[in-house]
Scaffold this motif. Structure first.
Motif, PDB file in Angstrom:
ATOM      1  N   THR A 146      -5.062 -36.129  47.840  1.00 23.56           N
ATOM      2  CA  THR A 146      -4.062 -36.101  48.907  1.00 23.56           C
ATOM      3  C   THR A 146      -3.008 -37.188  48.688  1.00 23.56           C
ATOM      4  O   THR A 146      -1.821 -36.970  48.948  1.00 23.56           O
ATOM      5  CB  THR A 146      -4.715 -36.270  50.285  1.00 23.56           C
ATOM      6  N   LEU A 147      -3.428 -38.339  48.215  1.00 29.71           N
ATOM      7  CA  LEU A 147      -2.473 -39.404  47.901  1.00 29.71           C
ATOM      8  C   LEU A 147      -1.537 -38.960  46.772  1.00 29.71           C
ATOM      9  O   LEU A 147      -0.315 -39.142  46.848  1.00 29.71           O
ATOM     10  CB  LEU A 147      -3.219 -40.679  47.499  1.00 29.71           C
ATOM     11  N   MET A 148      -2.100 -38.360  45.738  1.00 28.47           N
ATOM     12  CA  MET A 148      -1.296 -37.916  44.603  1.00 28.47           C
ATOM     13  C   MET A 148      -0.370 -36.759  45.002  1.00 28.47           C
ATOM     14  O   MET A 148       0.773 -36.672  44.522  1.00 28.47           O
ATOM     15  CB  MET A 148      -2.204 -37.510  43.449  1.00 28.47           C
ATOM     16  N   SER A 149      -0.840 -35.878  45.882  1.00 26.86           N
ATOM     17  CA  SER A 149       0.004 -34.773  46.354  1.00 26.86           C
ATOM     18  C   SER A 149       1.209 -35.310  47.110  1.00 26.86           C
ATOM     19  O   SER A 149       2.344 -34.850  46.916  1.00 26.86           O
ATOM     20  CB  SER A 149      -0.806 -33.835  47.256  1.00 26.86           C
ATOM     21  N   ALA A 150       0.973 -36.286  47.985  1.00 22.37           N
ATOM     22  CA  ALA A 150       2.076 -36.870  48.744  1.00 22.37           C
ATOM     23  C   ALA A 150       3.092 -37.530  47.813  1.00 22.37           C
ATOM     24  O   ALA A 150       4.313 -37.376  47.974  1.00 22.37           O
ATOM     25  CB  ALA A 150       1.532 -37.888  49.743  1.00 22.37           C
ATOM     26  N   LEU A 151       2.610 -38.260  46.822  1.00 25.66           N
ATOM     27  CA  LEU A 151       3.504 -38.960  45.896  1.00 25.66           C
ATOM     28  C   LEU A 151       4.316 -37.972  45.057  1.00 25.66           C
ATOM     29  O   LEU A 151       5.513 -38.180  44.806  1.00 25.66           O
ATOM     30  CB  LEU A 151       2.691 -39.886  44.991  1.00 25.66           C
ATOM     31  N   LEU A 203       5.500 -32.679  59.255  1.00 24.12           N
ATOM     32  CA  LEU A 203       4.889 -31.782  58.289  1.00 24.12           C
ATOM     33  C   LEU A 203       3.422 -32.159  58.111  1.00 24.12           C
ATOM     34  O   LEU A 203       3.102 -33.336  57.923  1.00 24.12           O
ATOM     35  CB  LEU A 203       5.589 -31.885  56.928  1.00 24.12           C
ATOM     36  N   VAL A 204       2.548 -31.179  58.196  1.00 19.48           N
ATOM     37  CA  VAL A 204       1.122 -31.381  57.909  1.00 19.48           C
ATOM     38  C   VAL A 204       0.771 -30.424  56.785  1.00 19.48           C
ATOM     39  O   VAL A 204       0.833 -29.208  56.960  1.00 19.48           O
ATOM     40  CB  VAL A 204       0.237 -31.103  59.136  1.00 19.48           C
ATOM     41  N   TYR A 262       2.165 -35.731  56.876  1.00 22.97           N
ATOM     42  CA  TYR A 262       0.727 -35.969  56.798  1.00 22.97           C
ATOM     43  C   TYR A 262       0.180 -35.183  55.606  1.00 22.97           C
ATOM     44  O   TYR A 262       0.285 -33.956  55.566  1.00 22.97           O
ATOM     45  CB  TYR A 262       0.018 -35.495  58.060  1.00 22.97           C
ATOM     46  N   SER A 263      -0.429 -35.881  54.660  1.00 26.86           N
ATOM     47  CA  SER A 263      -1.023 -35.234  53.499  1.00 26.86           C
ATOM     48  C   SER A 263      -2.534 -35.185  53.682  1.00 26.86           C
ATOM     49  O   SER A 263      -3.189 -36.228  53.747  1.00 26.86           O
ATOM     50  CB  SER A 263      -0.658 -36.013  52.220  1.00 26.86           C
TER      51      SER A 263
END
Length: 413
Positions: A107-112, A35-36, A281-282
């Protein structure tokens, strides 16, 4: 086997055939998923000089994930969990899942946030009964070292040349021509005096778009027609970044790097010892579009928040197939993408052959500038090094065998 069992199996087989589910379909097995996705809704990265909405108007400042963005990625995580509920383990397994993000807060927060919905703790994973969440690692590297997700990769002189060539190309100028008068009015309205499209996208359109989403009052000149033109110019900017002129060569220096990484994961998933099932991948709109331009499936529209490009690997009757999907609207099903030259379910071997032209063999070497001016500079630099080397050698010989060195023989007297 008794006659009753035979009749049941025959009836089941007839039912499956009526439903279009033959043995080949039943044998089809999902083996791997990549997933990207783009981060969720955020505050503007920057804004134009005349904007009355300043950074202080945003709770966390510029460029940060908003609560809307958190909701978008929590929803996407739930969608992924539902889509792959029969494929992934119910709870997180470190040997099955790997997540990488660009080294940026949103992007880090979206992934988490995504992972919180994808893998809520169950059974032995529950560590706090009052908190339906478990920590899951998200990997990253510094932006200066990121040669995978932080597209466009800027430390590449050849790509900068291609960008310059694109802006001068007849095709780009033809597409830009209808907006010339509009662009000339923007400095007076916005206070942003540069006329490059990327600047108009990032410093004029994007902040106005963000402010509209969050119900701020827009300037009177930001009419529906103006916003449409700004969006179209932003899409032209993105298209010119990766396409219009020498798209395949640009892709080798940008999205092709990510294609190569994904392809390596797909190939690894065909090996018996492989346990990994999901790589996430975020990243950013420029990452999703760069990947899709390299695959030649980009629709020309700016990837919205939480847009997700999906790649699935299937094993069907001993052969591996790749399928691609794009989910570009929250709460909607992903739609299938077809790699040009192949079928929607593309044999892995054929997929590998088709993407080979956009995969760099040596990214650093291919990024070397090739214009005559730069080649001349490179030749002069090499010549300077050679001459310097000769001079140093001659100097060493002179010192070693000259009169100054000979004085050493008198020290024992």
């Amino acid at each position: 086997m008794d006659s009753g069992s035979v009749r049941v199996r025959a009836a089941l087989g007839w039912l499956l055939l009526c439903l279009g589910l033959g043995p080949a379909v039943l044998a089809r097995e999902l083996k791997f998923v990549t997933l990207v996705f783009r981060h969720g809704d955020r505050s503007p990265i920057e804004t134009f000089p005349n904007d009355p909405i300043k950074e202080s108007s945003w709770p966390q400042g510029f460029g940060q994930l908003t609560q809307i963005g958190m909701e978008q990625h929590y929803e996407l995580g739930g969608y992924i969990r539902k889509r792959y509920r029969k494929f992934l383990n119910e709870s997180y397994r470190r040997d099955q899942v790997y997540v990488r993000s660009t080294d940026i807060d949103r992007t880090l927060m979206s992934a988490l946030t995504n992972l919180a919905a994808l893998f809520p703790p169950e059974g032995i994973s529950v560590w706090n009964p009052s908190l339906p969440w478990q920590p899951i690692p998200v990997h990253t590297v510094s932006l200066s070292e990121d040669r995978l997700l932080y597209l466009p990769l800027r430390n590449c002189p050849r790509f900068q040349e291609l960008e310059s060539e694109t802006l001068k190309s007849e095709e780009f100028q033809k597409r830009l021509r209808p907006y010339k008068d509009f662009i000339e009015t923007l400095p007076t309205l916005s206070g942003f005096h540069a006329q490059d499209l990327y600047g108009i996208w990032s410093k004029v359109y994007d902040p106005l778009y963000c402010e509209g989403v969050h119900n701020f009052t827009l300037p009177s000149w930001a009419t529906k027609d103006t916003m449409t033109k700004l969006r179209e110019l932003s899409e032209l900017s993105l298209l010119s970044l990766y396409g219009i002129h020498k798209q395949k060569e640009k892709s080798r220096l940008q999205g092709g790097v990510l294609v190569n990484d994904i392809l390596n994961h797909l190939k690894s998933a065909t090996q018996p010892q492989n346990y990994r099932k999901l790589v996430m991948y975020s990243a950013h709109d420029t990452t999703v579009s760069g990947l899709q331009m390299a695959l030649d499936v980009f629709n020309g529209i700016l990837p919205p928040y939480a847009a997700c490009h999906i790649m699935e690997l299937y094993l069907d009757e001993g052969e591996y197939f790749v399928e691609m999907y794009y989910r570009n609207e929250t709460r909607q099903e992903a739609h299938i993408l077809t790699l040009p030259g192949c079928t929607p379910s593309c044999p892995l071997e054929k997929f590998t052959q088709l993407v080979a032209p956009v995969i760099p063999q040596d990214w650093s070497t291919e990024c070397m500038t090739t214009s005559n001016h730069q080649v001349l500079r490179a030749i002069l630099a090499v010549a300077f090094c050679l001459v310097s080397g000769v001079l140093v050698t001659l100097l060493f010989i002179l010192i070693r065998h000259g009169p100054c060195w000979q004085r050493e023989s008198y020290r024992n007297i």
